[in-house]
Design a protein around this motif. Structure first.
Motif, PDB file in Angstrom:
ATOM      1  N   VAL A 191       0.794  -1.250   0.084  1.00  0.00           N
ATOM      2  CA  VAL A 191      -0.049  -0.006   0.027  1.00  0.00           C
ATOM      3  C   VAL A 191       0.819   1.409  -0.088  1.00  0.00           C
ATOM      4  O   VAL A 191       0.265   2.410  -0.129  1.00  0.00           O
ATOM      5  CB  VAL A 191      -0.929   0.042   1.226  1.00  0.00           C
ATOM      6  CG1 VAL A 191      -1.840  -1.304   1.317  1.00  0.00           C
ATOM      7  CG2 VAL A 191      -0.083   0.360   2.396  1.00  0.00           C
ATOM      8  N   GLY A 192       2.261   1.201   0.185  1.00  0.00           N
ATOM      9  CA  GLY A 192       2.980   2.217   0.282  1.00  0.00           C
ATOM     10  C   GLY A 192       2.960   3.203  -0.732  1.00  0.00           C
ATOM     11  O   GLY A 192       2.830   4.584  -0.691  1.00  0.00           O
ATOM     12  N   ARG A 193       2.934   2.794  -2.036  1.00  0.00           N
ATOM     13  CA  ARG A 193       2.456   3.853  -3.396  1.00  0.00           C
ATOM     14  C   ARG A 193       1.153   4.378  -3.178  1.00  0.00           C
ATOM     15  O   ARG A 193       0.993   5.560  -4.059  1.00  0.00           O
ATOM     16  CB  ARG A 193       3.026   3.171  -4.651  1.00  0.00           C
ATOM     17  CG  ARG A 193       1.936   2.001  -5.072  1.00  0.00           C
ATOM     18  CD  ARG A 193       2.451   1.127  -6.066  1.00  0.00           C
ATOM     19  NE  ARG A 193       1.462   0.317  -6.480  1.00  0.00           N
ATOM     20  CZ  ARG A 193       0.481   0.445  -7.217  1.00  0.00           C
ATOM     21  NH1 ARG A 193       0.278   1.735  -7.930  1.00  0.00           N
ATOM     22  NH2 ARG A 193      -0.464  -0.732  -7.650  1.00  0.00           N
ATOM     23  N   HIS A 194       0.285   4.074  -2.461  1.00  0.00           N
ATOM     24  CA  HIS A 194      -0.840   4.702  -2.384  1.00  0.00           C
ATOM     25  C   HIS A 194      -1.012   5.646  -1.140  1.00  0.00           C
ATOM     26  O   HIS A 194      -2.042   6.016  -1.038  1.00  0.00           O
ATOM     27  CB  HIS A 194      -2.243   3.466  -2.354  1.00  0.00           C
ATOM     28  CG  HIS A 194      -2.137   2.539  -3.413  1.00  0.00           C
ATOM     29  ND1 HIS A 194      -2.690   3.155  -4.632  1.00  0.00           N
ATOM     30  CD2 HIS A 194      -1.748   1.379  -3.465  1.00  0.00           C
ATOM     31  CE1 HIS A 194      -2.565   1.966  -5.234  1.00  0.00           C
ATOM     32  NE2 HIS A 194      -2.149   1.034  -4.652  1.00  0.00           N
ATOM     33  N   ALA A 195      -0.078   5.575  -0.381  1.00  0.00           N
ATOM     34  CA  ALA A 195       0.070   6.692   0.655  1.00  0.00           C
ATOM     35  C   ALA A 195       0.558   7.981   0.293  1.00  0.00           C
ATOM     36  O   ALA A 195       1.712   8.259   0.461  1.00  0.00           O
ATOM     37  CB  ALA A 195       0.670   6.022   1.720  1.00  0.00           C
ATOM     38  N   GLN A 196      -0.278   8.585  -0.330  1.00  0.00           N
ATOM     39  CA  GLN A 196       0.252   9.973  -1.037  1.00  0.00           C
ATOM     40  C   GLN A 196      -0.394  11.543  -0.386  1.00  0.00           C
ATOM     41  O   GLN A 196       0.247  12.479  -0.638  1.00  0.00           O
ATOM     42  CB  GLN A 196      -0.494   9.835  -2.645  1.00  0.00           C
ATOM     43  CG  GLN A 196      -0.149   9.028  -3.259  1.00  0.00           C
ATOM     44  CD  GLN A 196       1.255   8.968  -3.604  1.00  0.00           C
ATOM     45  OE1 GLN A 196       1.983  10.024  -3.889  1.00  0.00           O
ATOM     46  NE2 GLN A 196       2.190   7.808  -3.590  1.00  0.00           N
TER      47      GLN A 196
END
Length: 381
Positions: free
Chosen positions: A318-323
């Motif tokens: 989910v890291g890349r969705h933590a924007q």
């Protein structure tokens, strides 16, 4: 009775509620100061709200609608600072944690509010035993069917939420051997547990109408599910978190929910199924009992793996969705605590192991609540 219409909200917006302990400062037992705190807090202009809870030694704070973990942390911080100032005037303290370490439930007073009196009349002693403290996280959903789909996807991660937030190892003066003993009290209520597996709002409405016809249910508030839809807000509400000891960790948990929801909406990584719930109660128990040391059973494959391993894998996914602002640092805080095997339950046990005095555990927890947390690996006073 018909279910009210679902009011769509801006996707991925957040709302956070925290139930908090009010304790005196001579022996750090719970103290019935909710009315005095509400009177003093009414003098402050703050985001969100501050309201009573079922017994008079509790208080609930909530943010407004937030778009980022940074905003959640800022709003909770403003309310926290006002709470601390008000508590100081009353010579009491405000504390996080999912249970008070040594309070006796029979000494509690039901707060004088009609709904709380109704709950007390229905549930008897369980209503006073409901002097437990949780964090609820709302996440905005674009429409009703999307909300139900997100609810059932999110259910796979209930063990993550429990283990990361666990802060209730002590009950009535005893170490329960659970990291989150709070949820055992919730499970005593007949309408607790999981929501029914339906993926269409019209089908959920049919279920709601059947339940109201029985006379057991009058509104959505009567469901004590781990996750429930909130049609008036356009959200799903996740209710399994223990209240953390710090505002910083509360915001980090909200960040994780938002990142998971963003992943679901962007990638639709899996389709939930009724069979997911075959292992639901087992996974839930493991997380309550063992926290970050739990075993997790993958609902799709049946594979058994360390919950920490599943958590770290998911945090990476989910890291890349933590924007949104503050999300990256919030997930980093959680990742580091998983790597160190550190949650609030462990911190509380470390303090008790050192001090051998639960009142001192509560005192140190009250000091920790006053400011943003120290590094999560620390158990310093």
């Amino acid at each position: 009775m018909a279910l009210e219409a679902f009011h769509p909200s801006e996707p991925l917006t957040l709302g956070v509620e925290l139930e908090l302990q009010l304790v005196n400062t001579h022996d750090y037992d719970l103290a019935p100061y909710a009315d005095d705190m509400l009177r003093l807090m009414g003098k402050h202009e703050l985001p969100g709200s501050v309201v009573p809870e079922i017994t008079s030694s509790m208080i609930e704070i909530s943010t407004g609608v937030c778009r980022s973990p940074r905003q959640v942390k800022e709003e909770l911080g403003q309310i926290r600072d006002a709470l601390v100032r008000s508590a100081d005037k009353l010579n009491i303290a405000v504390v996080g944690g999912g249970t008070h370490p040594f309070q006796q439930w029979h000494e509690r007073r039901i707060y004088d509010k009609p709904r709380f009196k109704e709950i007390s009349a229905l549930y008897g002693y369980l209503s006073k035993q409901f002097t437990i403290f949780g964090q609820h996280v709302h996440v905005g959903c674009p429409d009703a069917d999307s909300a139900l789909l997100m609810l059932h996807r999110m259910s796979r991660y209930i063990p993550h939420f429990i283990a990361l937030s666990a802060s209730s190892p002590f009950v009535q003066g005893h170490d329960t051997a659970f990291d989150s003993a709070r949820l055992n009290s919730v499970y005593a209520f007949p309408l607790s547990g999981r929501a029914p597996f339906v993926l269409r709002w019209n089908e959920f409405g049919q279920f709601f109408e059947k339940m109201t016809r029985t006379g057991v249910v009058n509104s959505m508030k009567d469901f004590y599910w781990d996750i429930r839809p909130k049609p008036e807000f356009g959200t799903i509400e996740i209710r399994v978190f223990d209240t953390p000891l710090t505002i910083e960790r509360a915001a980090a948990l909200a960040a994780y929910v938002q990142a998971l929801a963003a992943w679901f909406l962007a990638d639709a990584p899996f389709m939930p199924a009724e069979d997911d719930y075959l292992v639901y109660n087992y996974n839930r128990f493991q997380a309550c009992r063992f926290g970050l040391d739990a075993i997790y059973v993958d609902p799709s494959s049946g594979e058994h793996l360390a919950l920490r391993e599943h958590l770290l894998k998911t945090l990476e996914q989910v890291g890349r969705h933590a924007q949104s602002p503050g999300a990256e640092s919030a997930l980093k805080l959680l990742r580091e605590s998983v790597l160190q095997g550190q949650n609030d339950a462990r911190w509380l046990r470390e303090v008790q192991g050192r001090e051998q005095f639960l009142a001192e555990v509560s005192r140190q927890a009250s000091l920790r609540f006053r400011i943003d947390s120290q590094p999560e690996a620390s158990a310093a006073a």
